[in-house]
Enzyme design. Structure first.
Site, PDB file in Angstrom:
ATOM      1  N   LYS A   1       1.962 -10.459   2.438  1.00 40.90           N
ATOM      2  CA  LYS A   1       1.374 -11.048   1.205  1.00 40.90           C
ATOM      3  C   LYS A   1      -0.012 -11.908   1.818  1.00 40.90           C
ATOM      4  CE  LYS A   1       5.250  -9.913  -0.924  1.00 40.90           C
ATOM      5  NZ  LYS A   1       6.249  -9.049  -0.450  1.00 40.90           N
TER       6      LYS A   1
ATOM      7  N   TRP B   1      15.972 -12.650  -4.409  1.00 42.54           N
ATOM      8  CA  TRP B   1      15.105 -11.481  -4.326  1.00 42.54           C
ATOM      9  C   TRP B   1      16.564 -10.001  -4.255  1.00 42.54           C
ATOM     10  CZ3 TRP B   1      14.213  -9.043   1.098  1.00 42.54           C
ATOM     11  CH2 TRP B   1      13.486  -7.920   1.163  1.00 42.54           C
TER      12      TRP B   1
ATOM     13  N   ASP C   1      13.821 -18.097   4.093  1.00 45.94           N
ATOM     14  CA  ASP C   1      13.072 -16.798   3.646  1.00 45.94           C
ATOM     15  C   ASP C   1      11.617 -17.537   3.301  1.00 45.94           C
ATOM     16  OD1 ASP C   1      11.895 -14.477   2.887  1.00 45.94           O
ATOM     17  OD2 ASP C   1      13.649 -13.661   1.733  1.00 45.94           O
TER      18      ASP C   1
END
Length: 397
Positions: free
Chosen positions: A247, A131, A212
Protein backbone atom coordinates in the site's frame (compact mmCIF):
# COMPACT_ATOMS: atom_id res chain seq x y z
CA UNK A 1 -8.34 -40.85 -10.36
CA UNK A 2 -7.07 -38.44 -7.70
CA UNK A 3 -8.79 -35.29 -8.93
CA UNK A 4 -12.23 -36.46 -10.01
CA UNK A 5 -13.88 -36.25 -6.57
CA UNK A 6 -12.45 -32.86 -5.59
CA UNK A 7 -15.13 -30.27 -4.82
CA UNK A 8 -15.13 -26.73 -6.15
CA UNK A 9 -13.61 -24.32 -3.60
CA UNK A 10 -15.75 -21.33 -2.61
CA UNK A 11 -14.76 -18.00 -4.11
CA UNK A 12 -12.53 -15.82 -1.97
CA UNK A 13 -14.78 -13.20 -0.29
CA UNK A 14 -12.64 -10.30 -1.55
CA UNK A 15 -10.85 -11.50 -4.69
CA UNK A 16 -13.99 -13.32 -5.82
CA UNK A 17 -15.86 -10.03 -5.56
CA UNK A 18 -13.31 -8.45 -7.90
CA UNK A 19 -13.87 -11.20 -10.45
CA UNK A 20 -17.62 -10.57 -10.30
CA UNK A 21 -16.98 -6.83 -10.72
CA UNK A 22 -14.84 -7.42 -13.82
CA UNK A 23 -17.60 -9.53 -15.37
CA UNK A 24 -20.28 -6.89 -14.72
CA UNK A 25 -21.07 -5.11 -18.04
CA UNK A 26 -22.53 -1.98 -16.41
CA UNK A 27 -20.56 1.18 -17.22
CA UNK A 28 -21.34 2.94 -13.91
CA UNK A 29 -20.22 0.06 -11.65
CA UNK A 30 -18.12 0.88 -8.57
CA UNK A 31 -15.63 -1.45 -6.88
CA UNK A 32 -15.20 -0.67 -3.17
CA UNK A 33 -14.26 -4.21 -2.23
CA UNK A 34 -10.58 -4.90 -2.75
CA UNK A 35 -8.06 -2.89 -0.72
CA UNK A 36 -6.15 -1.11 -3.46
CA UNK A 37 -5.45 2.62 -3.47
CA UNK A 38 -6.85 4.53 -6.44
CA UNK A 39 -6.37 8.15 -7.39
CA UNK A 40 -9.12 10.50 -8.57
CA UNK A 41 -8.86 9.01 -12.07
CA UNK A 42 -9.60 5.56 -10.66
CA UNK A 43 -6.06 4.37 -11.32
CA UNK A 44 -3.49 2.72 -9.06
CA UNK A 45 -0.43 4.82 -9.90
CA UNK A 46 3.25 3.95 -9.76
CA UNK A 47 4.78 6.40 -7.29
CA UNK A 48 7.33 8.87 -8.66
CA UNK A 49 9.79 7.76 -5.97
CA UNK A 50 9.41 4.17 -7.22
CA UNK A 51 9.93 5.19 -10.85
CA UNK A 52 13.11 7.07 -9.96
CA UNK A 53 14.41 4.14 -7.93
CA UNK A 54 13.70 1.72 -10.77
CA UNK A 55 15.51 3.99 -13.24
CA UNK A 56 18.57 4.08 -10.99
CA UNK A 57 18.46 0.31 -10.41
CA UNK A 58 18.34 -0.34 -14.14
CA UNK A 59 21.82 1.14 -14.35
CA UNK A 60 23.16 -0.33 -11.11
CA UNK A 61 22.00 -3.94 -11.10
CA UNK A 62 24.59 -6.24 -12.66
CA UNK A 63 23.26 -9.68 -11.73
CA UNK A 64 20.05 -11.65 -11.31
CA UNK A 65 21.66 -14.25 -9.06
CA UNK A 66 19.78 -15.72 -6.08
CA UNK A 67 19.43 -13.68 -2.93
CA UNK A 68 20.24 -15.15 0.45
CA UNK A 69 17.42 -16.77 2.38
CA UNK A 70 16.73 -13.57 4.34
CA UNK A 71 16.77 -11.33 1.25
CA UNK A 72 18.52 -8.03 0.54
CA UNK A 73 20.60 -7.00 3.61
CA UNK A 74 20.10 -3.27 3.02
CA UNK A 75 16.36 -3.87 2.84
CA UNK A 76 16.26 -5.54 6.27
CA UNK A 77 18.08 -2.60 7.87
CA UNK A 78 15.79 -0.10 6.17
CA UNK A 79 12.70 -2.00 7.34
CA UNK A 80 13.95 -2.06 10.93
CA UNK A 81 14.63 1.69 10.95
CA UNK A 82 11.20 2.39 9.46
CA UNK A 83 9.40 0.22 12.00
CA UNK A 84 11.29 1.12 15.17
CA UNK A 85 13.12 4.36 14.40
CA UNK A 86 16.77 4.65 13.44
CA UNK A 87 17.76 5.52 17.03
CA UNK A 88 15.83 2.67 18.64
CA UNK A 89 17.52 0.93 21.56
CA UNK A 90 16.22 -2.34 20.11
CA UNK A 91 18.41 -1.84 17.05
CA UNK A 92 21.42 -0.67 19.03
CA UNK A 93 21.16 -3.79 21.20
CA UNK A 94 20.85 -6.01 18.09
CA UNK A 95 17.56 -7.50 19.30
CA UNK A 96 15.71 -7.23 15.97
CA UNK A 97 16.11 -9.76 13.13
CA UNK A 98 14.35 -9.29 9.80
CA UNK A 99 13.77 -11.49 6.77
CA UNK A 100 12.32 -10.29 3.49
CA UNK A 101 9.09 -12.13 2.64
CA UNK A 102 6.57 -12.20 -0.24
CA UNK A 103 4.07 -9.55 0.79
CA UNK A 104 2.08 -9.22 3.97
CA UNK A 105 0.48 -12.62 3.48
CA UNK A 106 3.84 -14.35 3.09
CA UNK A 107 5.19 -12.50 6.12
CA UNK A 108 2.26 -13.60 8.26
CA UNK A 109 2.57 -17.20 7.07
CA UNK A 110 6.30 -17.35 7.90
CA UNK A 111 5.61 -15.84 11.33
CA UNK A 112 2.77 -18.31 11.96
CA UNK A 113 4.91 -21.29 10.89
CA UNK A 114 7.68 -20.18 13.23
CA UNK A 115 5.36 -19.56 16.17
CA UNK A 116 3.69 -22.95 15.82
CA UNK A 117 6.40 -25.27 14.50
CA UNK A 118 9.38 -23.81 16.37
CA UNK A 119 8.18 -21.73 19.33
CA UNK A 120 5.40 -24.19 20.22
CA UNK A 121 2.45 -21.76 20.21
CA UNK A 122 -0.88 -23.49 19.64
CA UNK A 123 -3.42 -20.66 19.65
CA UNK A 124 -3.63 -17.20 18.13
CA UNK A 125 -6.18 -14.57 19.13
CA UNK A 126 -7.51 -12.30 16.37
CA UNK A 127 -9.91 -9.36 16.55
CA UNK A 128 -13.58 -9.76 15.74
CA UNK A 129 -13.78 -8.71 12.95
CA UNK A 130 -10.44 -9.03 11.22
CA UNK A 131 -9.02 -9.33 7.70
CA UNK A 132 -10.81 -12.15 5.89
CA UNK A 133 -7.59 -14.05 5.12
CA UNK A 134 -6.17 -14.15 8.64
CA UNK A 135 -7.88 -17.33 9.77
CA UNK A 136 -6.91 -19.22 6.61
CA UNK A 137 -3.26 -18.25 7.01
CA UNK A 138 -3.03 -19.20 10.66
CA UNK A 139 -5.02 -22.41 10.39
CA UNK A 140 -2.87 -23.54 7.47
CA UNK A 141 0.17 -23.07 9.72
CA UNK A 142 -1.39 -25.25 12.43
CA UNK A 143 -2.61 -22.59 14.85
CA UNK A 144 -6.00 -22.66 16.54
CA UNK A 145 -7.76 -19.34 15.92
CA UNK A 146 -9.73 -17.68 18.72
CA UNK A 147 -11.29 -14.22 18.63
CA UNK A 148 -11.54 -11.26 20.97
CA UNK A 149 -14.10 -8.45 20.90
CA UNK A 150 -13.06 -5.34 19.02
CA UNK A 151 -15.90 -3.60 17.20
CA UNK A 152 -18.81 -2.02 19.08
CA UNK A 153 -21.72 -2.12 16.66
CA UNK A 154 -23.83 0.33 18.66
CA UNK A 155 -21.24 3.12 18.74
CA UNK A 156 -19.37 2.16 15.56
CA UNK A 157 -16.28 2.41 17.74
CA UNK A 158 -13.82 0.31 19.70
CA UNK A 159 -14.97 -2.16 22.36
CA UNK A 160 -11.73 -2.06 24.32
CA UNK A 161 -13.26 -3.29 27.57
CA UNK A 162 -14.61 -6.32 25.71
CA UNK A 163 -11.21 -6.92 24.14
CA UNK A 164 -9.46 -6.96 27.52
CA UNK A 165 -12.19 -9.13 29.07
CA UNK A 166 -11.98 -11.72 26.28
CA UNK A 167 -8.20 -11.89 26.48
CA UNK A 168 -8.43 -12.91 30.13
CA UNK A 169 -9.07 -16.39 28.74
CA UNK A 170 -5.75 -16.39 26.87
CA UNK A 171 -2.99 -18.63 28.22
CA UNK A 172 0.74 -18.11 28.53
CA UNK A 173 2.36 -18.87 25.19
CA UNK A 174 -0.66 -17.82 23.14
CA UNK A 175 -0.17 -15.32 20.31
CA UNK A 176 -2.07 -12.05 20.13
CA UNK A 177 -2.56 -10.68 16.61
CA UNK A 178 -2.95 -6.90 16.54
CA UNK A 179 -3.25 -4.46 13.65
CA UNK A 180 -0.49 -1.84 13.98
CA UNK A 181 -2.68 0.90 12.48
CA UNK A 182 -5.61 1.33 10.08
CA UNK A 183 -7.41 -1.75 11.40
CA UNK A 184 -8.82 -3.88 8.60
CA UNK A 185 -11.83 -3.89 8.24
CA UNK A 186 -13.01 -1.32 10.80
CA UNK A 187 -10.55 1.56 10.45
CA UNK A 188 -10.63 1.86 14.27
CA UNK A 189 -7.27 2.02 16.05
CA UNK A 190 -6.04 1.87 19.63
CA UNK A 191 -4.71 5.02 21.29
CA UNK A 192 -1.39 5.04 23.15
CA UNK A 193 -2.98 4.44 26.57
CA UNK A 194 -4.71 1.38 25.14
CA UNK A 195 -1.50 0.15 23.53
CA UNK A 196 0.20 0.46 26.90
CA UNK A 197 -2.60 -1.58 28.48
CA UNK A 198 -2.17 -4.25 25.78
CA UNK A 199 1.58 -4.37 26.47
CA UNK A 200 0.95 -4.77 30.20
CA UNK A 201 -1.64 -7.48 29.57
CA UNK A 202 0.77 -9.41 27.32
CA UNK A 203 3.53 -9.10 29.89
CA UNK A 204 1.30 -10.23 32.74
CA UNK A 205 -0.19 -13.20 30.87
CA UNK A 206 2.86 -14.27 28.86
CA UNK A 207 1.35 -13.54 25.45
CA UNK A 208 3.44 -12.90 22.33
CA UNK A 209 2.09 -10.06 20.16
CA UNK A 210 2.20 -10.42 16.38
CA UNK A 211 1.72 -7.10 14.58
CA UNK A 212 0.09 -7.08 11.16
CA UNK A 213 1.46 -3.77 9.90
CA UNK A 214 0.32 -3.23 6.33
CA UNK A 215 -0.63 0.47 6.26
CA UNK A 216 2.16 2.47 7.89
CA UNK A 217 1.65 6.11 6.97
CA UNK A 218 -2.00 5.83 6.01
CA UNK A 219 -3.45 6.92 9.38
CA UNK A 220 -1.50 9.89 10.83
CA UNK A 221 2.05 9.63 9.45
CA UNK A 222 5.01 7.29 9.02
CA UNK A 223 6.37 7.65 12.56
CA UNK A 224 3.03 8.41 14.18
CA UNK A 225 1.53 5.15 12.91
CA UNK A 226 4.42 3.15 14.40
CA UNK A 227 3.94 4.61 17.89
CA UNK A 228 1.87 1.67 19.17
CA UNK A 229 4.31 -0.90 17.83
CA UNK A 230 7.28 0.95 19.31
CA UNK A 231 5.60 1.27 22.70
CA UNK A 232 4.75 -2.44 22.87
CA UNK A 233 8.21 -3.45 21.64
CA UNK A 234 9.85 -1.37 24.37
CA UNK A 235 7.82 -3.12 27.09
CA UNK A 236 8.07 -6.77 25.99
CA UNK A 237 10.97 -9.19 25.55
CA UNK A 238 9.49 -10.94 22.49
CA UNK A 239 7.44 -9.48 19.63
CA UNK A 240 6.91 -10.36 15.98
CA UNK A 241 5.98 -8.04 13.12
CA UNK A 242 4.68 -8.84 9.64
CA UNK A 243 4.75 -5.73 7.48
CA UNK A 244 3.97 -5.00 3.84
CA UNK A 245 4.85 -2.30 1.33
CA UNK A 246 1.99 -3.04 -1.05
CA UNK A 247 0.00 0.00 0.00
CA UNK A 248 2.41 2.70 1.13
CA UNK A 249 4.83 2.11 -1.76
CA UNK A 250 2.15 1.03 -4.24
CA UNK A 251 4.12 -2.19 -4.85
CA UNK A 252 1.11 -4.50 -4.91
CA UNK A 253 2.31 -6.90 -7.57
CA UNK A 254 5.91 -6.96 -6.35
CA UNK A 255 4.75 -8.88 -3.25
CA UNK A 256 7.22 -7.20 -0.92
CA UNK A 257 7.00 -7.52 2.86
CA UNK A 258 9.08 -8.58 5.82
CA UNK A 259 8.86 -10.64 8.98
CA UNK A 260 10.74 -9.26 11.98
CA UNK A 261 11.51 -10.98 15.24
CA UNK A 262 12.38 -9.18 18.47
CA UNK A 263 14.09 -11.31 21.11
CA UNK A 264 15.12 -10.55 24.68
CA UNK A 265 18.80 -10.50 23.65
CA UNK A 266 21.01 -10.89 20.58
CA UNK A 267 22.01 -14.50 21.27
CA UNK A 268 18.45 -15.76 21.63
CA UNK A 269 17.39 -13.76 18.60
CA UNK A 270 20.12 -15.23 16.42
CA UNK A 271 19.09 -18.77 17.36
CA UNK A 272 15.42 -18.05 16.73
CA UNK A 273 16.16 -16.32 13.43
CA UNK A 274 18.15 -19.32 12.23
CA UNK A 275 14.91 -21.30 12.53
CA UNK A 276 12.98 -18.62 10.63
CA UNK A 277 15.48 -19.00 7.80
CA UNK A 278 15.20 -22.79 7.94
CA UNK A 279 11.43 -22.51 7.51
CA UNK A 280 11.79 -20.08 4.61
CA UNK A 281 14.19 -22.47 2.90
CA UNK A 282 11.50 -25.18 2.99
CA UNK A 283 8.71 -22.91 1.71
CA UNK A 284 10.11 -20.67 -1.05
CA UNK A 285 13.90 -20.91 -0.51
CA UNK A 286 14.66 -17.22 -1.04
CA UNK A 287 12.67 -14.14 -2.03
CA UNK A 288 12.50 -12.12 -5.27
CA UNK A 289 14.78 -9.11 -5.45
CA UNK A 290 13.06 -6.28 -7.31
CA UNK A 291 10.64 -4.96 -4.68
CA UNK A 292 13.25 -5.08 -1.93
CA UNK A 293 15.79 -3.25 -4.08
CA UNK A 294 13.23 -0.51 -4.79
CA UNK A 295 12.33 -0.02 -1.13
CA UNK A 296 15.90 -0.13 0.14
CA UNK A 297 17.06 2.26 -2.59
CA UNK A 298 14.37 4.80 -1.67
CA UNK A 299 14.88 4.53 2.08
CA UNK A 300 18.66 4.88 1.75
CA UNK A 301 18.42 8.02 -0.37
CA UNK A 302 17.44 11.17 1.55
CA UNK A 303 15.89 12.91 -1.47
CA UNK A 304 13.83 9.88 -2.49
CA UNK A 305 12.78 9.26 1.11
CA UNK A 306 11.46 12.82 1.34
CA UNK A 307 9.61 12.38 -1.95
CA UNK A 308 8.12 9.09 -0.74
CA UNK A 309 6.95 10.72 2.51
CA UNK A 310 5.16 13.40 0.50
CA UNK A 311 3.53 10.81 -1.75
CA UNK A 312 2.30 8.81 1.24
CA UNK A 313 0.89 12.02 2.72
CA UNK A 314 -0.88 12.75 -0.57
CA UNK A 315 -2.51 9.30 -0.57
CA UNK A 316 -3.45 9.63 3.10
CA UNK A 317 -4.95 13.09 2.60
CA UNK A 318 -6.97 11.98 -0.43
CA UNK A 319 -8.49 9.09 1.51
CA UNK A 320 -9.40 11.39 4.41
CA UNK A 321 -10.91 13.86 1.94
CA UNK A 322 -13.08 11.08 0.52
CA UNK A 323 -14.28 10.24 4.03
CA UNK A 324 -15.27 13.85 4.67
CA UNK A 325 -17.01 14.29 1.31
CA UNK A 326 -18.80 10.95 1.64
CA UNK A 327 -20.25 11.84 5.06
CA UNK A 328 -21.22 15.30 3.82
CA UNK A 329 -22.90 13.94 0.68
CA UNK A 330 -24.88 11.38 2.70
CA UNK A 331 -26.23 14.22 4.82
CA UNK A 332 -27.02 16.38 1.81
CA UNK A 333 -28.97 13.46 0.31
CA UNK A 334 -31.34 13.60 3.27
CA UNK A 335 -30.15 10.39 4.91
CA UNK A 336 -30.98 10.60 8.61
CA UNK A 337 -28.74 7.72 9.69
CA UNK A 338 -25.57 9.01 11.36
CA UNK A 339 -22.47 8.12 9.36
CA UNK A 340 -20.16 10.67 11.03
CA UNK A 341 -18.10 7.85 12.54
CA UNK A 342 -16.60 7.25 9.08
CA UNK A 343 -14.60 10.47 9.42
CA UNK A 344 -13.07 9.23 12.68
CA UNK A 345 -11.79 5.98 11.20
CA UNK A 346 -8.29 5.56 9.80
CA UNK A 347 -6.81 4.17 6.61
CA UNK A 348 -8.30 2.65 3.52
CA UNK A 349 -11.33 0.95 5.03
CA UNK A 350 -14.58 1.81 6.76
CA UNK A 351 -16.87 -0.58 8.55
CA UNK A 352 -20.05 1.02 7.23
CA UNK A 353 -22.71 -0.80 9.24
CA UNK A 354 -24.49 -1.89 6.05
CA UNK A 355 -26.12 -5.31 6.37
CA UNK A 356 -25.34 -8.28 4.09
CA UNK A 357 -28.78 -7.83 2.53
CA UNK A 358 -28.09 -4.17 1.78
CA UNK A 359 -24.66 -5.06 0.37
CA UNK A 360 -26.25 -7.64 -1.95
CA UNK A 361 -28.86 -5.13 -3.07
CA UNK A 362 -26.18 -2.55 -3.82
CA UNK A 363 -24.39 -5.05 -6.07
CA UNK A 364 -27.44 -6.42 -7.83
CA UNK A 365 -29.39 -3.21 -8.35
CA UNK A 366 -26.72 -0.50 -8.43
CA UNK A 367 -23.46 -2.12 -9.52
CA UNK A 368 -21.76 -1.14 -6.24
CA UNK A 369 -19.44 -3.86 -4.98
CA UNK A 370 -18.74 -4.00 -1.23
CA UNK A 371 -17.52 -6.90 0.93
CA UNK A 372 -20.41 -8.77 2.58
CA UNK A 373 -19.39 -7.59 6.06
CA UNK A 374 -20.15 -4.01 5.02
CA UNK A 375 -16.47 -3.06 4.77
CA UNK A 376 -16.00 -0.24 2.26
CA UNK A 377 -12.67 0.56 0.63
CA UNK A 378 -12.70 4.34 0.95
CA UNK A 379 -9.62 4.43 -1.27
CA UNK A 380 -11.85 3.40 -4.19
CA UNK A 381 -14.10 6.45 -3.85
CA UNK A 382 -13.67 9.34 -6.28
CA UNK A 383 -15.44 12.63 -6.87
CA UNK A 384 -16.83 11.15 -10.07
CA UNK A 385 -18.40 8.05 -8.48
CA UNK A 386 -19.48 9.66 -5.21
CA UNK A 387 -22.98 10.74 -6.27
CA UNK A 388 -23.84 7.28 -7.66
CA UNK A 389 -22.49 5.69 -4.48
CA UNK A 390 -24.57 7.94 -2.21
CA UNK A 391 -27.69 7.42 -4.32
CA UNK A 392 -27.26 3.66 -4.15
CA UNK A 393 -26.81 3.68 -0.37
CA UNK A 394 -29.84 5.92 0.07
CA UNK A 395 -31.91 3.49 -1.99
CA UNK A 396 -31.07 0.47 0.16
CA UNK A 397 -31.33 2.04 3.63
Amino acid sequence: MLFSAIEQAPADPILGLTEAFKADPRSNKINLGVGIYKNEAGQTPVLDSVKRAETALLEQVTSKSYLGIEGVPAYAKAVQALLFGSESALLKDNRVFTAQAPGGTGSLRVAAEFLNKVAGANKIWVSNPTWANHSAIFQAAGLEVASYSYYDKASHGLNFDGMVADLEAAKAGDVLLVHGCCHNPTGIDLNLDQWKAVAELCLAKGLVPLFDFAYQGFAKGIDEDAAGLRLVAEHLPEVMVANSFSKNFGLYNERIGAVSLIASNQEEGARAFSQVKRLIRGIYSNPPAHGALIVSHILNDAELTALWHSEVAEMRDRIQQMRTIFVSKLGEAGIDQDFSFIERQNGMFSFSGLTPEQVAQLKDEHGIYIVGSGRISVAGMTLSNMDNLVAGIKAVL
